[in-house]
Design an enzyme around this catalytic site. Structure first.
Site, PDB file in Angstrom:
ATOM      1  N   ARG A  25       0.843  -1.203   0.000  1.00 39.79           N
ATOM      2  CA  ARG A  25       0.000   0.000   0.000  1.00 39.79           C
ATOM      3  C   ARG A  25       0.872   1.243   0.000  1.00 39.79           C
ATOM      4  O   ARG A  25       1.739   1.396   0.850  1.00 39.79           O
ATOM      5  CB  ARG A  25      -0.916   0.018   1.227  1.00 39.79           C
ATOM      6  N   SER A 124      -8.013  -1.282   1.184  1.00 43.51           N
ATOM      7  CA  SER A 124      -8.974  -1.596   2.243  1.00 43.51           C
ATOM      8  C   SER A 124      -9.703  -0.372   2.782  1.00 43.51           C
ATOM      9  O   SER A 124     -10.476   0.249   2.083  1.00 43.51           O
ATOM     10  CB  SER A 124      -8.253  -2.356   3.359  1.00 43.51           C
ATOM     11  N   HIS A 125      -9.426  -0.015   4.037  1.00 44.71           N
ATOM     12  CA  HIS A 125     -10.138   1.058   4.730  1.00 44.71           C
ATOM     13  C   HIS A 125      -9.441   2.401   4.575  1.00 44.71           C
ATOM     14  O   HIS A 125      -9.848   3.381   5.187  1.00 44.71           O
ATOM     15  CB  HIS A 125     -10.265   0.702   6.213  1.00 44.71           C
ATOM     16  N   ASP A 300     -16.198  -1.256   4.964  1.00 47.20           N
ATOM     17  CA  ASP A 300     -15.055  -0.448   4.525  1.00 47.20           C
ATOM     18  C   ASP A 300     -14.973  -0.481   3.000  1.00 47.20           C
ATOM     19  O   ASP A 300     -15.855  -1.027   2.325  1.00 47.20           O
ATOM     20  CB  ASP A 300     -13.756  -0.938   5.168  1.00 47.20           C
ATOM     21  N   ASP A 302     -13.282  -2.118   0.694  1.00 53.18           N
ATOM     22  CA  ASP A 302     -13.303  -3.381  -0.062  1.00 53.18           C
ATOM     23  C   ASP A 302     -14.260  -4.405   0.529  1.00 53.18           C
ATOM     24  O   ASP A 302     -14.255  -5.569   0.132  1.00 53.18           O
ATOM     25  CB  ASP A 302     -11.897  -3.969  -0.187  1.00 53.18           C
ATOM     26  N   ASP A 304     -14.546  -6.008   3.347  1.00 54.24           N
ATOM     27  CA  ASP A 304     -14.198  -7.149   4.209  1.00 54.24           C
ATOM     28  C   ASP A 304     -14.397  -6.816   5.689  1.00 54.24           C
ATOM     29  O   ASP A 304     -14.437  -7.710   6.518  1.00 54.24           O
ATOM     30  CB  ASP A 304     -12.780  -7.668   3.933  1.00 54.24           C
ATOM     31  N   ARG A 305     -14.549  -5.539   6.031  1.00 57.51           N
ATOM     32  CA  ARG A 305     -14.785  -5.156   7.424  1.00 57.51           C
ATOM     33  C   ARG A 305     -16.245  -4.773   7.642  1.00 57.51           C
ATOM     34  O   ARG A 305     -16.947  -4.424   6.698  1.00 57.51           O
ATOM     35  CB  ARG A 305     -13.896  -3.967   7.814  1.00 57.51           C
ATOM     36  N   GLU A 387     -11.301 -10.333  14.222  1.00 51.96           N
ATOM     37  CA  GLU A 387     -10.294  -9.383  14.687  1.00 51.96           C
ATOM     38  C   GLU A 387     -11.011  -8.177  15.274  1.00 51.96           C
ATOM     39  O   GLU A 387     -12.094  -7.823  14.816  1.00 51.96           O
ATOM     40  CB  GLU A 387      -9.452  -8.866  13.521  1.00 51.96           C
ATOM     41  N   LYS A 400     -11.756 -12.100   5.614  1.00 50.15           N
ATOM     42  CA  LYS A 400     -12.847 -11.602   6.445  1.00 50.15           C
ATOM     43  C   LYS A 400     -13.943 -11.105   5.516  1.00 50.15           C
ATOM     44  O   LYS A 400     -13.692 -10.780   4.368  1.00 50.15           O
ATOM     45  CB  LYS A 400     -12.363 -10.514   7.399  1.00 50.15           C
TER      46      LYS A 400
END
Length: 583
Positions: A25, A124-125, A300, A302, A304-305, A387, A400
């Site tokens: 990233r 991601s986030h 988020d 993508d 996954d959260r 998590e 996730k």
């Protein structure tokens, strides 16, 4: 049939291409440097076994953030030049991270092909846009993130790379239209298959959950629902699943149009960044007109959260995974025959440990990073995991899964309210959480994030904390001078994990101070930022007395917070008088 040729291009190593917990990233401007993306992609192809590249099928998609479309075209041209047989791309380049895992594991092409892995384009986030973050990671044939053995090899390759291969004359493919485009190169045919981004994932969700019972819940006038995708890729799945499949009203969806800059927001589903949802759920600072919905959730970038909210009520991610595990067998058809085991990341609260002990389940504590859960799942010893950083999932895929977590909660609510939808009082999110605390005790929990700290100062702070651990009597003397009402530290270490499946050892995974009453302080450097360092401080207080489980979280944790900040000399090392984010 368009013919293409393969060009071998000279290049040189570029510093700093070491993948973190979830890939590489950096700022978009870094990825736009000449050869930056090319070097990393070639280094990845070189790190994989030839059978996973030549003649193989790979997935290339992501959360649609800025620079994604350009990156997809570059990767497709490099895949063709490296002998890949076909590339699968979600329509408009969109696939959530859990959907990529699902597609690798479940999708069968029209010609019977299966994917051997995939590049996920996401940070991601982290925020998106021309001056924000971009990221890339590789997932293996099990659908999970590349293990450290592979990411170490990728990094080593980036330090020695001299050339990369690309089919420059391969035309750009229209990724907005579903269909297969075929080309011919020196190794034979090469296809780019653009497919519906939601089909495979929705099909999988229907094998896990009882959609009919959730549909009844959402149809009840007593139950109100709100979902915020924060302008990330979750929006396309929310429309398809919650509205089209489950019959929710479209007005239940917030920010569900994916945008390459996430609408200028920060796509991180927490109480700080999901402001609109937090206000709608009655948890904002200003008074709300009308009643908040019974249930709210956010994703988020993508997808996954997840963040789970009840009416004027926040569910901590640590509690969320424990509650899903405690209720899964009776509420979710996929788990009806029982759980194989449960796992959590080390910084996550011990709420799941208590459930595992009470239900006599196998339990694992792993370092942060989903690949560690993936190993346990591949070995058939873990069904549900989570998590504290808003990640929850199960062995249906190897990532996730934010939408899965929302469907799990809706399943629990549907089960608990199966006889209440036409009459009687609704069992709420708050009711379920408080019943859980009454049964298992409450883990008061908070996380302090210090973002973009000077990397040198962050390392000095961590080294200081490790050094302190050499004498627990000295640590307890310091703590007692700060707060006499805090329990003694009985154990302190730097977390090290030996994987029970492959025997690999992961060191330096976080610094722990464990107290006699079950409380914990954990300090960790995060691997998900793109600049500087992020120090994460996790503070946990366990309360078994059911008469004391209803206290305000910040009040209950105040003594430990005070001890943690002064013991670590946080302000002295970082220059920060307060964290960037408190969760």
């Amino acid at each position: 049939m368009v013919l293409f040729t393969v060009a071998k291009k000279e290049t040189a190593p570029i510093d700093g291409q070491k993948p973190g917990t979830s890939g590489l990233r950096k700022k978009v401007t870094v990825f736009q440097q000449p050869n930056y993306l090319h070097n990393f992609v070639q280094a990845t192809f070189n790190a994989l076994s030839p059978s996973n590249v030549r003649g193989a099928t790979i997935v290339v998609s992501g959360d649609g953030r800025y620079f994604s479309e350009e990156a997809i075209q570059i990767i497709a041209k490099m895949a063709a030049a490296n002998g890949v047989r076909r590339v699968w791309v979600g329509q408009n380049g969109l696939l959530s991270t859990p959907a990529v895992s699902c597609v690798i594991r479940e999708r069968v092409g029209a010609d019977g092909s299966k994917a051997s892995g995939g590049f996920i384009l996401t940070a991601s986030h982290n925020p998106g846009g021309p001056h924000e973050d971009f990221g890339i990671k590789y997932n293996m044939e099990n659908g999970g993130p590349a293990p450290e053995g592979i990411t170490d090899k990728i990094y080593a390759n980036t330090t020695t790379i001299k050339e990369y291969f690309i089919a420059e004359d391969l035309p750009d493919v229209d990724i907005s239209t579903v269909g297969v485009t075929s080309f011919e190169g020196p190794d034979g045919p090469f296809d780019v298959d653009i497919f519906d981004s939601t089909d495979d994932y929705v099909k999988l969700m229907k094998t896990i959950f009882d959609f009919e019972s959730i549909q009844k819940l959402l149809a009840s006038p007593k139950f109100t629902f709100c979902y915020d995708a924060l302008h990330g890729v979750a929006g396309i799945y929310a429309k398809r699943i919650f509205v089209e499949e489950l019959g929710a009203n479209e007005s239940s969806l917030l920010n569900c149009t994916p945008k390459e800059d996430f609408g200028g927001g920060h796509p991180d589903p927490n109480l700080t960044y999901a402001k609109e949802l937090v206000a709608r759920m009655g948890l904002g600072k200003t008074a709300l007109e009308g009643e908040p919905p019974e249930f709210g959730a956010a994703a988020d970038g993508d997808a996954d959260r997840n963040m789970i909210l009840g009416k004027r009520f926040f569910v901590t991610p640590s509690d969320s995974v424990a509650i899903i595990a405690a209720n899964a067998v009776q509420s979710i058809p996929y788990f009806s025959s029982g759980l194989k085991g449960v796992a959590r990341s080390m910084p996550t609260s011990a709420a799941l440990d208590v459930v595992a002990k009470n239900l006599n389940l196998k339990f694992f504590e792993v370092p942060t990073g989903w690949k560690f859960f993936g190993n346990l799942m591949d070995a058939g010893v873990c069904s549900i995991c989570g998590e504290e950083s808003f990640g929850t999932g199960s062995d249906h895929i190897r990532e996730k899964d934010g939408i899965w977590a929302v469907l799990a909660w809706l399943s629990i609510l549907a089960f608990r309210n199966r006889d209440n939808l036409n009459g009687g009082k609704l069992v709420t999110v708050e009711d379920i959480v408080k019943e859980h605390w009454a049964t298992y005790g409450r883990h008061y929990y908070t996380r302090y994030d210090y973002e973009n700290v000077d990397a040198g100062a962050a390392k000095e702070l961590m080294a200081y904390l490790v050094k302190l651990q050499s004498s627990l009597p000295d640590v307890n003397k310091i703590i007692k001078e700060i707060r006499s009402d805090v329990s003694d530290v009985v154990e302190a270490d730097e977390f090290e994990y030996k994987d029970p499946v492959d025997g690999s050892i992961s060191k330096h995974q976080g610094i722990r101070y464990l107290f006699g009453d079950g409380s914990r302080l954990v300090f960790r450097l995060s691997g998900t930022g793109s600049v500087g360092a992020t120090i994460r401080l996790y503070i946990e207080q366990y309360e078994k007395d059911s008469s004391k489980t209803g206290r305000d979280s910040q009040e209950a944790l105040a003594p430990l917070v005070d001890a943690a900040l002064k013991l670590s000399k946080m302000q002295e090392f970082t220059g920060r008088s307060a964290p960037t984010v408190i969760t």
